[in-house]
Scaffold this motif. Structure first.
Motif, PDB file in Angstrom:
ATOM      1  N   MET A   8       0.844  -1.191   0.000  1.00 43.26           N
ATOM      2  CA  MET A   8       0.000   0.000   0.000  1.00 43.26           C
ATOM      3  C   MET A   8       0.883   1.246   0.000  1.00 43.26           C
ATOM      4  SD  MET A   8      -3.186   1.057   0.067  1.00 43.26           S
ATOM      5  CE  MET A   8      -4.095  -0.305   0.750  1.00 43.26           C
ATOM      6  N   THR A   9       0.657   2.156  -0.944  1.00 45.32           N
ATOM      7  CA  THR A   9       1.441   3.369  -1.056  1.00 45.32           C
ATOM      8  C   THR A   9       0.575   4.583  -0.717  1.00 45.32           C
ATOM      9  OG1 THR A   9       0.881   3.712  -3.395  1.00 45.32           O
ATOM     10  CG2 THR A   9       2.781   2.282  -2.907  1.00 45.32           C
ATOM     11  N   LEU A  10       1.237   5.751  -0.599  1.00 48.84           N
ATOM     12  CA  LEU A  10       0.484   6.982  -0.362  1.00 48.84           C
ATOM     13  C   LEU A  10      -0.458   7.278  -1.522  1.00 48.84           C
ATOM     14  CD1 LEU A  10       3.220   9.281   1.218  1.00 48.84           C
ATOM     15  CD2 LEU A  10       1.253   8.241   2.357  1.00 48.84           C
ATOM     16  N   ARG A  11      -0.076   6.873  -2.733  1.00 46.58           N
ATOM     17  CA  ARG A  11      -0.949   7.056  -3.896  1.00 46.58           C
ATOM     18  C   ARG A  11      -2.237   6.242  -3.726  1.00 46.58           C
ATOM     19  NH1 ARG A  11       1.645   6.197  -9.712  1.00 46.58           N
ATOM     20  NH2 ARG A  11       2.741   8.050  -8.969  1.00 46.58           N
ATOM     21  N   ASP A  12      -2.103   5.011  -3.219  1.00 52.29           N
ATOM     22  CA  ASP A  12      -3.281   4.176  -2.978  1.00 52.29           C
ATOM     23  C   ASP A  12      -4.181   4.812  -1.916  1.00 52.29           C
ATOM     24  OD1 ASP A  12      -2.424   2.195  -4.777  1.00 52.29           O
ATOM     25  OD2 ASP A  12      -1.176   1.276  -3.240  1.00 52.29           O
ATOM     26  N   THR A  13      -3.561   5.346  -0.869  1.00 55.42           N
ATOM     27  CA  THR A  13      -4.332   5.990   0.192  1.00 55.42           C
ATOM     28  C   THR A  13      -5.069   7.210  -0.333  1.00 55.42           C
ATOM     29  OG1 THR A  13      -2.688   5.263   1.814  1.00 55.42           O
ATOM     30  CG2 THR A  13      -4.196   7.007   2.490  1.00 55.42           C
ATOM     31  N   ASN A  14      -4.399   8.014  -1.154  1.00 54.53           N
ATOM     32  CA  ASN A  14      -5.030   9.184  -1.751  1.00 54.53           C
ATOM     33  C   ASN A  14      -6.210   8.765  -2.625  1.00 54.53           C
ATOM     34  OD1 ASN A  14      -5.103  12.075  -2.561  1.00 54.53           O
ATOM     35  ND2 ASN A  14      -4.572  11.233  -4.556  1.00 54.53           N
ATOM     36  N   ARG A  15      -6.047   7.671  -3.378  1.00 53.25           N
ATOM     37  CA  ARG A  15      -7.127   7.186  -4.230  1.00 53.25           C
ATOM     38  C   ARG A  15      -8.313   6.724  -3.387  1.00 53.25           C
ATOM     39  NH1 ARG A  15      -4.470   3.557  -6.865  1.00 53.25           N
ATOM     40  NH2 ARG A  15      -3.823   4.913  -8.560  1.00 53.25           N
ATOM     41  N   ALA A  16      -8.026   6.073  -2.248  1.00 55.76           N
ATOM     42  CA  ALA A  16      -9.098   5.618  -1.364  1.00 55.76           C
ATOM     43  C   ALA A  16      -9.877   6.803  -0.797  1.00 55.76           C
ATOM     44  CB  ALA A  16      -8.521   4.776  -0.231  1.00 55.76           C
ATOM     45  N   MET A  17      -9.166   7.861  -0.403  1.00 53.29           N
ATOM     46  CA  MET A  17      -9.840   9.053   0.137  1.00 53.29           C
ATOM     47  C   MET A  17     -10.684   9.735  -0.928  1.00 53.29           C
ATOM     48  SD  MET A  17      -8.939   9.001   3.289  1.00 53.29           S
ATOM     49  CE  MET A  17      -9.447  10.617   3.882  1.00 53.29           C
ATOM     50  N   LEU A  18     -10.184   9.771  -2.165  1.00 52.71           N
ATOM     51  CA  LEU A  18     -10.951  10.368  -3.263  1.00 52.71           C
ATOM     52  C   LEU A  18     -12.210   9.544  -3.561  1.00 52.71           C
ATOM     53  CD1 LEU A  18      -8.103  11.457  -5.710  1.00 52.71           C
ATOM     54  CD2 LEU A  18      -9.729  12.979  -4.572  1.00 52.71           C
ATOM     55  N   CYS A  19     -12.065   8.216  -3.509  1.00 53.59           N
ATOM     56  CA  CYS A  19     -13.222   7.349  -3.732  1.00 53.59           C
ATOM     57  C   CYS A  19     -14.286   7.576  -2.661  1.00 53.59           C
ATOM     58  CB  CYS A  19     -12.790   5.887  -3.743  1.00 53.59           C
ATOM     59  SG  CYS A  19     -11.940   5.364  -5.253  1.00 53.59           S
ATOM     60  N   LYS A  20     -13.854   7.744  -1.412  1.00 54.16           N
ATOM     61  CA  LYS A  20     -14.795   8.032  -0.327  1.00 54.16           C
ATOM     62  C   LYS A  20     -15.493   9.367  -0.570  1.00 54.16           C
ATOM     63  CE  LYS A  20     -16.726   7.533   3.744  1.00 54.16           C
ATOM     64  NZ  LYS A  20     -17.701   6.466   4.034  1.00 54.16           N
ATOM     65  N   PHE A  21     -14.758  10.349  -1.063  1.00 52.23           N
ATOM     66  CA  PHE A  21     -15.320  11.666  -1.371  1.00 52.23           C
ATOM     67  C   PHE A  21     -16.390  11.542  -2.458  1.00 52.23           C
ATOM     68  CE2 PHE A  21     -14.663  15.880  -3.629  1.00 52.23           C
ATOM     69  CZ  PHE A  21     -15.382  16.620  -2.697  1.00 52.23           C
ATOM     70  N   VAL A  22     -16.096  10.769  -3.519  1.00 53.13           N
ATOM     71  CA  VAL A  22     -17.061  10.554  -4.599  1.00 53.13           C
ATOM     72  C   VAL A  22     -18.286   9.816  -4.083  1.00 53.13           C
ATOM     73  CG1 VAL A  22     -17.454   9.317  -6.770  1.00 53.13           C
ATOM     74  CG2 VAL A  22     -15.354  10.620  -6.449  1.00 53.13           C
ATOM     75  N   TRP A  23     -18.067   8.818  -3.216  1.00 54.31           N
ATOM     76  CA  TRP A  23     -19.194   8.069  -2.646  1.00 54.31           C
ATOM     77  C   TRP A  23     -20.142   8.998  -1.895  1.00 54.31           C
ATOM     78  CZ3 TRP A  23     -20.886   3.103  -3.014  1.00 54.31           C
ATOM     79  CH2 TRP A  23     -21.817   2.672  -2.069  1.00 54.31           C
ATOM     80  N   ARG A  24     -19.574   9.923  -1.130  1.00 59.95           N
ATOM     81  CA  ARG A  24     -20.412  10.870  -0.386  1.00 59.95           C
ATOM     82  C   ARG A  24     -21.184  11.786  -1.323  1.00 59.95           C
ATOM     83  NH1 ARG A  24     -16.126  12.500   4.437  1.00 59.95           N
ATOM     84  NH2 ARG A  24     -16.645  10.768   5.818  1.00 59.95           N
ATOM     85  N   ILE A  25     -20.529  12.245  -2.381  1.00 61.29           N
ATOM     86  CA  ILE A  25     -21.198  13.108  -3.350  1.00 61.29           C
ATOM     87  C   ILE A  25     -22.392  12.387  -3.964  1.00 61.29           C
ATOM     88  CG2 ILE A  25     -20.971  14.253  -5.595  1.00 61.29           C
ATOM     89  CD1 ILE A  25     -18.053  14.826  -4.874  1.00 61.29           C
ATOM     90  N   LYS A  26     -22.195  11.124  -4.315  1.00 63.32           N
ATOM     91  CA  LYS A  26     -23.226  10.368  -5.015  1.00 63.32           C
ATOM     92  C   LYS A  26     -24.365   9.903  -4.116  1.00 63.32           C
ATOM     93  CE  LYS A  26     -21.799   7.202  -7.951  1.00 63.32           C
ATOM     94  NZ  LYS A  26     -22.405   7.596  -9.245  1.00 63.32           N
ATOM     95  N   HIS A  27     -24.067   9.570  -2.836  1.00 65.68           N
ATOM     96  CA  HIS A  27     -25.056   8.837  -2.053  1.00 65.68           C
ATOM     97  C   HIS A  27     -25.416   9.416  -0.692  1.00 65.68           C
ATOM     98  CE1 HIS A  27     -24.614   5.943  -5.187  1.00 65.68           C
ATOM     99  NE2 HIS A  27     -23.380   5.630  -4.844  1.00 65.68           N
ATOM    100  N   GLU A  28     -24.589  10.286  -0.122  1.00 67.99           N
ATOM    101  CA  GLU A  28     -24.914  10.818   1.198  1.00 67.99           C
ATOM    102  C   GLU A  28     -25.649  12.149   1.063  1.00 67.99           C
ATOM    103  OE1 GLU A  28     -21.552  10.899   3.769  1.00 67.99           O
ATOM    104  OE2 GLU A  28     -21.071   8.773   3.476  1.00 67.99           O
ATOM    105  N   LYS A  29     -26.682  12.330   1.872  1.00 65.74           N
ATOM    106  CA  LYS A  29     -27.535  13.502   1.761  1.00 65.74           C
ATOM    107  C   LYS A  29     -27.067  14.618   2.695  1.00 65.74           C
ATOM    108  CE  LYS A  29     -31.649  10.878   0.428  1.00 65.74           C
ATOM    109  NZ  LYS A  29     -33.056  10.561   0.761  1.00 65.74           N
ATOM    110  N   SER A  30     -26.684  15.742   2.086  1.00 70.50           N
ATOM    111  CA  SER A  30     -26.343  16.955   2.822  1.00 70.50           C
ATOM    112  C   SER A  30     -26.354  18.096   1.809  1.00 70.50           C
ATOM    113  CB  SER A  30     -24.965  16.853   3.487  1.00 70.50           C
ATOM    114  OG  SER A  30     -23.933  16.895   2.513  1.00 70.50           O
TER     115      SER A  30
END
Length: 222
Positions: free
Chosen positions: A1-23
């Motif tokens: 696991m690299t810092l690039r992988d971690t950054n990608r995971a955080m970006l994926c979480k950000f996209v998930w929130r945009i698509k599915h979490e209500k705020s």
């Protein structure tokens, strides 16, 4: 696991929130990133965040699934709810006459049973046979998105930290150069202590002491 992988995971979480979490914030970002038909806006972005979102948008779409209940939210044709692909992806056809691609799953359910007879296309019969085997839930709750790469169905960036260890260390000298020593502590992704140490480093500069105590921690990991 690299810092690039971690950054990608955080970006994926950000996209998930945009698509599915209500705020209100996510609603604003969704209006910025997503077209009315649900597709990602590909152009017109200049910020680094937008460029990062663009890189991982498809990763999230490929690994999200619907769990069907009342059928009010999932799109029958475009969403992944019956298999690994959406209906349109499975058909590999975009020119299907007399079909409303914005139809929800509920429009194909009647009195708790699948109602697929209204669509009379030979290309669809083999997929409808599979859908007819899917049991329709009777809970009366809303459909739910889930993350296919998690056994629990939830999206958590903690998966990106599994297998990681964090080293905190400090080295110092009495004078510069002078008698030197240092210590450190190694923790895993759950903040549990794996190892701690302290060492006398002889006579050296404070700069050398800092590095020597880091090297001692790295050797402990090996």
């Amino acid at each position: 696991m690299t810092l690039r992988d971690t950054n990608r995971a955080m970006l994926c979480k950000f996209v998930w929130r945009i698509k599915h979490e209500k705020s209100e914030a996510n609603a604003f970002l969704k209006a910025w990133f997503v077209k009315k038909d649900g597709r990602f806006r590909k152009g017109g972005f200049s910020s680094s965040i937008a460029l990062g979102v663009k890189k991982v948008w498809n990763i999230v779409e490929e690994n999200e699934r619907w769990i069907i209940d009342n059928g009010n939210l999932a799109n029958f044709w475009k969403d992944k709810w019956w298999g690994l692909k959406s209906m349109l992806e499975a058909l590999q056809l975009m020119d299907l006459p007399n079909l409303r691609f914005n139809a929800k799953v509920r429009e194909f359910i009647h009195s708790g049973e699948w109602a697929l007879t209204g669509v009379r296309l030979v290309d669809l019969s083999r997929f409808f046979d599979k859908i007819l085997k899917i049991k329709i839930p009777s809970g009366g709750v809303e459909d739910m998105y889930c993350w296919s790469l998690s056994t629990l169905g939830s999206f958590s960036t903690s998966l990106a930290w599994e297998g990681w260890a964090k080293l905190n260390s400090d080295g110092c000298t009495l004078g510069n150069p002078g008698k030197a020593g240092g210590d450190g502590i190694l923790r895993n992704a759950k903040a549990e202590v794996l190892y701690n140490y302290r060492e006398f480093l002889g006579i050296c500069t404070n700069f050398e002491a800092e590095f020597q105590v880091i090297i001692a921690g790295i050797k402990a990991v090996d």
